[in-house]
Design a protein around this motif. Structure first.
Motif, PDB file in Angstrom:
ATOM      1  N   GLU A   7       0.757  -1.061   0.113  1.00 46.95           N
ATOM      2  CA  GLU A   7      -0.204  -0.148   0.101  1.00 46.95           C
ATOM      3  C   GLU A   7       0.807   1.323  -0.125  1.00 46.95           C
ATOM      4  O   GLU A   7       1.748   1.560   0.700  1.00 46.95           O
ATOM      5  CB  GLU A   7      -0.700   0.032   0.866  1.00 46.95           C
ATOM      6  N   ASN A   8       0.326   2.083  -1.079  1.00 42.74           N
ATOM      7  CA  ASN A   8       1.442   3.539  -1.229  1.00 42.74           C
ATOM      8  C   ASN A   8      -0.115   4.507  -0.978  1.00 42.74           C
ATOM      9  O   ASN A   8      -1.155   4.592  -0.985  1.00 42.74           O
ATOM     10  CB  ASN A   8       2.278   3.590  -1.908  1.00 42.74           C
ATOM     11  N   SER A   9       0.058   5.188  -0.738  1.00 42.56           N
ATOM     12  CA  SER A   9      -0.384   6.909  -1.028  1.00 42.56           C
ATOM     13  C   SER A   9       1.129   8.255  -1.260  1.00 42.56           C
ATOM     14  O   SER A   9       1.922   8.381  -0.539  1.00 42.56           O
ATOM     15  CB  SER A   9      -0.253   7.750   0.631  1.00 42.56           C
ATOM     16  N   ILE A  10      -0.013   8.802  -2.027  1.00 38.15           N
ATOM     17  CA  ILE A  10       0.818   9.464  -2.936  1.00 38.15           C
ATOM     18  C   ILE A  10       0.382  11.289  -2.455  1.00 38.15           C
ATOM     19  O   ILE A  10      -1.626  11.037  -2.062  1.00 38.15           O
ATOM     20  CB  ILE A  10       0.269   9.679  -4.712  1.00 38.15           C
ATOM     21  N   GLY A  11       1.365  12.023  -1.363  1.00 39.25           N
ATOM     22  CA  GLY A  11       0.441  13.331  -1.529  1.00 39.25           C
ATOM     23  C   GLY A  11       0.808  14.577  -2.163  1.00 39.25           C
ATOM     24  O   GLY A  11       1.602  14.163  -2.893  1.00 39.25           O
ATOM     25  N   PHE A  12       0.659  15.652  -1.885  1.00 40.98           N
ATOM     26  CA  PHE A  12       1.323  17.001  -2.981  1.00 40.98           C
ATOM     27  C   PHE A  12       1.322  17.866  -2.365  1.00 40.98           C
ATOM     28  O   PHE A  12       0.291  18.046  -1.147  1.00 40.98           O
ATOM     29  CB  PHE A  12       0.829  17.284  -4.239  1.00 40.98           C
ATOM     30  N   THR A  13       2.232  18.652  -2.362  1.00 42.40           N
ATOM     31  CA  THR A  13       2.071  20.211  -0.448  1.00 42.40           C
ATOM     32  C   THR A  13       2.884  21.173  -1.447  1.00 42.40           C
ATOM     33  O   THR A  13       4.026  21.247  -2.083  1.00 42.40           O
ATOM     34  CB  THR A  13       3.183  19.584   0.626  1.00 42.40           C
ATOM     35  N   MET A  14       2.340  21.827  -1.021  1.00 45.01           N
ATOM     36  CA  MET A  14       3.240  23.656  -1.497  1.00 45.01           C
ATOM     37  C   MET A  14       4.506  24.535  -0.287  1.00 45.01           C
ATOM     38  O   MET A  14       4.977  24.879  -0.524  1.00 45.01           O
ATOM     39  CB  MET A  14       1.616  24.831  -1.519  1.00 45.01           C
ATOM     40  N   ARG A  15       3.966  23.370   1.464  1.00 44.49           N
ATOM     41  CA  ARG A  15       4.631  23.934   1.734  1.00 44.49           C
ATOM     42  C   ARG A  15       5.848  22.703   1.921  1.00 44.49           C
ATOM     43  O   ARG A  15       6.025  22.507   0.777  1.00 44.49           O
ATOM     44  CB  ARG A  15       3.684  23.740   3.537  1.00 44.49           C
ATOM     45  N   HIS A  16       6.615  23.600   3.153  1.00 42.22           N
ATOM     46  CA  HIS A  16       8.113  21.969   2.820  1.00 42.22           C
ATOM     47  C   HIS A  16       7.978  21.024   3.390  1.00 42.22           C
ATOM     48  O   HIS A  16       6.450  20.704   4.321  1.00 42.22           O
ATOM     49  CB  HIS A  16       9.123  22.464   4.454  1.00 42.22           C
ATOM     50  N   LEU A  17       8.451  19.797   3.050  1.00 37.76           N
ATOM     51  CA  LEU A  17       8.040  18.576   2.829  1.00 37.76           C
ATOM     52  C   LEU A  17       7.942  18.187   4.698  1.00 37.76           C
ATOM     53  O   LEU A  17       6.705  17.422   4.972  1.00 37.76           O
ATOM     54  CB  LEU A  17       8.239  18.155   2.554  1.00 37.76           C
ATOM     55  N   HIS A  18       8.348  18.463   5.214  1.00 41.53           N
ATOM     56  CA  HIS A  18       8.433  17.967   6.451  1.00 41.53           C
ATOM     57  C   HIS A  18       7.491  18.032   7.048  1.00 41.53           C
ATOM     58  O   HIS A  18       7.223  17.944   8.115  1.00 41.53           O
ATOM     59  CB  HIS A  18       9.675  18.999   7.518  1.00 41.53           C
ATOM     60  N   GLU A  19       6.397  19.185   6.983  1.00 42.85           N
ATOM     61  CA  GLU A  19       5.288  19.618   7.613  1.00 42.85           C
ATOM     62  C   GLU A  19       3.841  18.485   7.406  1.00 42.85           C
ATOM     63  O   GLU A  19       3.211  18.282   8.390  1.00 42.85           O
ATOM     64  CB  GLU A  19       4.544  21.269   7.299  1.00 42.85           C
ATOM     65  N   PRO A  20       3.546  18.005   6.386  1.00 40.37           N
ATOM     66  CA  PRO A  20       2.754  17.335   6.240  1.00 40.37           C
ATOM     67  C   PRO A  20       3.453  15.487   6.732  1.00 40.37           C
ATOM     68  O   PRO A  20       2.772  14.934   7.709  1.00 40.37           O
ATOM     69  CB  PRO A  20       2.507  17.030   4.888  1.00 40.37           C
ATOM     70  N   CYS A  21       4.899  15.732   6.612  1.00 42.49           N
ATOM     71  CA  CYS A  21       5.345  14.581   7.162  1.00 42.49           C
ATOM     72  C   CYS A  21       4.628  14.532   8.855  1.00 42.49           C
ATOM     73  O   CYS A  21       4.567  12.610   9.463  1.00 42.49           O
ATOM     74  CB  CYS A  21       6.735  14.366   7.283  1.00 42.49           C
ATOM     75  N   ASP A  22       5.206  15.223   9.545  1.00 43.09           N
ATOM     76  CA  ASP A  22       5.035  15.498  10.566  1.00 43.09           C
ATOM     77  C   ASP A  22       2.955  15.451  11.138  1.00 43.09           C
ATOM     78  O   ASP A  22       3.204  14.862  11.915  1.00 43.09           O
ATOM     79  CB  ASP A  22       5.166  16.957  11.328  1.00 43.09           C
ATOM     80  N   GLU A  23       2.723  16.137  10.785  1.00 42.03           N
ATOM     81  CA  GLU A  23       0.868  15.463  10.260  1.00 42.03           C
ATOM     82  C   GLU A  23       0.623  14.181  10.154  1.00 42.03           C
ATOM     83  O   GLU A  23      -0.512  14.253  10.495  1.00 42.03           O
ATOM     84  CB  GLU A  23       0.052  16.914   9.661  1.00 42.03           C
ATOM     85  N   HIS A  24       1.245  13.689   9.226  1.00 44.12           N
ATOM     86  CA  HIS A  24       0.977  12.250   9.365  1.00 44.12           C
ATOM     87  C   HIS A  24       1.221  11.290  10.442  1.00 44.12           C
ATOM     88  O   HIS A  24       0.833  10.412  10.446  1.00 44.12           O
ATOM     89  CB  HIS A  24       1.876  11.272   7.794  1.00 44.12           C
ATOM     90  N   LYS A  25       2.160  11.771  11.794  1.00 45.48           N
ATOM     91  CA  LYS A  25       2.119  11.245  12.735  1.00 45.48           C
ATOM     92  C   LYS A  25       0.387  11.112  13.930  1.00 45.48           C
ATOM     93  O   LYS A  25       0.780  10.727  15.026  1.00 45.48           O
ATOM     94  CB  LYS A  25       3.210  11.961  13.944  1.00 45.48           C
ATOM     95  N   LEU A  26       0.193  12.131  13.110  1.00 51.36           N
ATOM     96  CA  LEU A  26      -1.308  13.052  14.074  1.00 51.36           C
ATOM     97  C   LEU A  26      -2.073  11.365  13.876  1.00 51.36           C
ATOM     98  O   LEU A  26      -2.682  10.950  12.871  1.00 51.36           O
ATOM     99  CB  LEU A  26      -1.690  13.803  14.005  1.00 51.36           C
ATOM    100  N   ASP A  27      -2.893  11.448  14.833  1.00 55.31           N
ATOM    101  CA  ASP A  27      -4.279  10.010  14.668  1.00 55.31           C
ATOM    102  C   ASP A  27      -4.887  10.034  13.861  1.00 55.31           C
ATOM    103  O   ASP A  27      -5.954   9.545  13.271  1.00 55.31           O
ATOM    104  CB  ASP A  27      -5.029  10.582  16.065  1.00 55.31           C
ATOM    105  N   SER A  28      -5.454  11.618  13.112  1.00 54.29           N
ATOM    106  CA  SER A  28      -6.444  11.280  13.045  1.00 54.29           C
ATOM    107  C   SER A  28      -5.602  11.135  11.110  1.00 54.29           C
ATOM    108  O   SER A  28      -6.254  10.930   9.628  1.00 54.29           O
ATOM    109  CB  SER A  28      -6.866  12.527  12.009  1.00 54.29           C
ATOM    110  N   SER A  29      -4.610  10.953  11.130  1.00 53.69           N
ATOM    111  CA  SER A  29      -4.017  10.838   9.520  1.00 53.69           C
ATOM    112  C   SER A  29      -4.422   9.161   8.875  1.00 53.69           C
ATOM    113  O   SER A  29      -3.887   8.225   9.810  1.00 53.69           O
ATOM    114  CB  SER A  29      -2.544  10.553   9.644  1.00 53.69           C
ATOM    115  N   SER A  30      -4.458   9.122   7.407  1.00 54.24           N
ATOM    116  CA  SER A  30      -4.606   7.828   7.538  1.00 54.24           C
ATOM    117  C   SER A  30      -3.373   7.534   7.411  1.00 54.24           C
ATOM    118  O   SER A  30      -3.825   5.532   7.125  1.00 54.24           O
ATOM    119  CB  SER A  30      -5.789   8.317   5.487  1.00 54.24           C
ATOM    120  N   ILE A  31      -1.868   7.822   6.474  1.00 50.66           N
ATOM    121  CA  ILE A  31      -1.073   7.207   7.110  1.00 50.66           C
ATOM    122  C   ILE A  31      -0.713   5.969   8.594  1.00 50.66           C
ATOM    123  O   ILE A  31      -0.623   5.249   8.541  1.00 50.66           O
ATOM    124  CB  ILE A  31       0.436   8.044   6.808  1.00 50.66           C
ATOM    125  N   LYS A  32      -1.172   7.067   9.515  1.00 53.99           N
ATOM    126  CA  LYS A  32      -1.392   6.667  10.346  1.00 53.99           C
ATOM    127  C   LYS A  32      -2.060   5.460  11.083  1.00 53.99           C
ATOM    128  O   LYS A  32      -2.300   4.550  11.882  1.00 53.99           O
ATOM    129  CB  LYS A  32      -0.889   7.908  11.906  1.00 53.99           C
TER     130      LYS A  32
END
Length: 65
Positions: free
Chosen positions: A21-46
């Protein structure tokens, strides 16, 4: 040369290290910001890691390509 996590306007892919399984994303922000958000309980990746593999995604910021 810049560090990948400091780049902006990127398309990124997370590939699960346990299954295909993989997930594709796009961000206009610095990449570390969505990566940090993927650690949250609401993240589909987590949710994928906790529900399908009964573990937490480790070192998630090193996962994107």
């Amino acid at each position: 040369s810049s560090v990948l996590s400091d780049q902006q306007r990127v398309v990124y892919q997370f590939k699960c290290s346990f299954c295909d399984e993989n997930s594709i994303g796009f961000t206009m922000r610095h990449l570390h910001e969505p990566c940090d958000e993927h650690k949250l309980d609401s993240s589909s990746i987590k949710k994928h890691f906790t529900n399908k593999h009964d573990c937490l995604p480790q070192e998630l910021t090193k996962c994107p390509k």
